[in-house]
Structure formats: structure tokens, C-alpha cells
Design an enzyme around this catalytic site. Sequence first.
Site, short mmCIF file in Angstrom:
data_model
loop_
_atom_site.label_atom_id
_atom_site.label_comp_id
_atom_site.label_asym_id
_atom_site.label_seq_id
_atom_site.Cartn_x
_atom_site.Cartn_y
_atom_site.Cartn_z
N THR A 100 0.85 -1.19 0.00
CA THR A 100 0.00 0.00 0.00
C THR A 100 0.89 1.23 0.00
O THR A 100 1.55 1.54 1.00
CB THR A 100 -0.92 0.02 1.23
OG1 THR A 100 -1.74 -1.15 1.22
CG2 THR A 100 -1.81 1.26 1.23
N LYS A 176 -7.31 1.22 -2.81
CA LYS A 176 -6.76 0.71 -1.55
C LYS A 176 -6.65 1.83 -0.52
O LYS A 176 -6.87 1.61 0.68
CB LYS A 176 -5.39 0.08 -1.80
CG LYS A 176 -4.80 -0.61 -0.56
CD LYS A 176 -5.71 -1.69 -0.04
CE LYS A 176 -5.13 -2.59 1.03
NZ LYS A 176 -4.07 -2.21 1.87
N LYS A 244 1.07 4.68 8.76
CA LYS A 244 1.47 5.05 7.39
C LYS A 244 0.27 5.11 6.46
O LYS A 244 0.10 6.04 5.67
CB LYS A 244 2.52 4.05 6.90
CG LYS A 244 3.02 4.26 5.48
CD LYS A 244 2.31 3.38 4.46
CE LYS A 244 2.56 1.91 4.68
NZ LYS A 244 1.90 1.06 3.64
#
Length: 296
Positions: A100, A176, A244
Site C-alpha cells: 500500500t 486501496k 502510514k
Amino acid sequence: MSSIAESVGVIGAGAMGLGIVRSLLRGGFGVRVRDIRPQAEDDAARLGARCEPSPAAVARACSITLVVVVDRGEIEDVLFGRDGVAPALAPGSLVLIASTIAPDDIADFAARICATPGELVDTPISGGPQRAHDGTMTMMVAGSAAALDRCAPVFAAIAGKVFPVGGRPGDAARFKVINNLLAAVNLAAGAEAMALAAKAGLDPRQVFEVIRASSGASWIFADRMPRALAGDYAPRAATRVLRKDAGLAVDFAARHGVAAPFASAAQAAFAAAVAAGFGEHDDAAMVEWNRRKAGL
């Protein structure tokens, strides 16, 4: 459908990558693995994978290589660093980025891989380590029709649901980021709710059962809370990783001029938990962090 190589490469044999290795082996593929951690390579070898000394060696041995590392910097190193994948790509080689990262970064990597004989496919994954081990992950995939066709047997081995969402690398990463915005917000809120319940004197296990069967439920709540209730914070999905991911969602929203107060609050919560020492713990430890804040 085109044939694929007997061996598929996996670079990054962590919680998700090791599950992918297991699923590929179960699907009849040979698997070549590279990880910078000897223990991760040992775990993959015990499953039946062959370990290689570098990302380049994996790419030379396989026409399809999955990259399952954490962030942009690690992908940069895997692809273009010393003994990286890019110089080793043969004509027709495919590089699948399962990590990701920001959509623009995926597009940048794809453009750079286009300068080689290979091609990049955007393939972020979702579902956690157990579903990776079971071969039932969700995948969002974007790339040329020919590349997606060649990858179809690999997708079938490692995923339960595959969503083709575009023809350009970066298209799947956009999906995503949106998914992970909700995952981060739901987990941050769920951890807060569980700590509040404990502070109010409620039985946490009963609270979990009630919520799981009610309107407050979410997939990530149902997945993470049993670990929290057991005090099991061994990292499957480390807190620093969801920090993150929440940051990627905040940045993505800002790029599109959209206020994202819930994503921003989740990002701040995960950042505070990391600062408090929970970064390498499973992100179910967000419950413990909230409990401590509440004086429990």
C-alpha cells in the site's frame, strides 16, 4: 490465457508475504523468495520455497514477481537499489506491487519499469495474514489487459476476490487508499470504544460479542478485538503500518481538496500510539494504548 512461469517470486516474506508464499505453494507453483530478514527466509524455506540472494536473482528466475514490502522507500530499494529487480527483468517479465503506497508513487514506479523490458502491475492486497495464508485475500488490480490475463492463475491461488479496477498502475492504489481510510478510522474508533467500555465497568468480552452482532460492527473490529482481549499483540499488522496508511489517506484527500477529519483523527491516534512505544506491536494494541490513556 497465456501460460506463466513455473516459479513465482515473492520479495518480502513477512506476515502477508509468507501467507502468499504458502498459498502459491498450495496452488502448485514453485516459489522463489527474498527477504532481508534471515528468519523470514527460513520460515519460507520450511514451507518449501527456494530462497534467493537478492531481488535481482528472484527476477531472473521468475517471469512474475510480487513485491510485498512496507512502503515506498523499501520498494524503491527492491526495484532500483543494489541487485534490484529492474535491471534483471527479461522481456515479458511482470512486477506486481502488492504494498500500500500512494497512487502517484505507483505510477512513477510503473513509468520507470517501462524503461526496462518488464511491466508493472498495481495489485494492492487486503484481508490480513490469516486470509493471506488461506488464499482468500481481496485484491484490487490495475494494469494492461494482457498482464492481468497472465496473472490470473496467480491471483486465483492467493485471493478469494479480485477486482480489476483500471488499466493504469495507480488505479488500484486509489481504491486501496480509500479502503484503508475506513480501516484506520474503524479500528481507532473501536479501540476507543473498548477502552471506554472497560472504564465504565462493562465486561469487554460481552461488549465485543454485542458489537459484533450489532450496527457498530466492522470487519477490522471483528478481526482485531479477539487479539486485544487475549492480550496478544504479536505483530501481524504493525501499528506503524496503519499509521502510514492513515497518512496516505490524509494526503490523498488533501490532494483532491477534500476535508478528511476522521482520517486525520485516526492518523493522529496511530501516531500517538507509535510514539508511546506501540509501533512494532500488532495494531490491536490500539486498545491497550487507549486503556492506558484512560488510566486502566
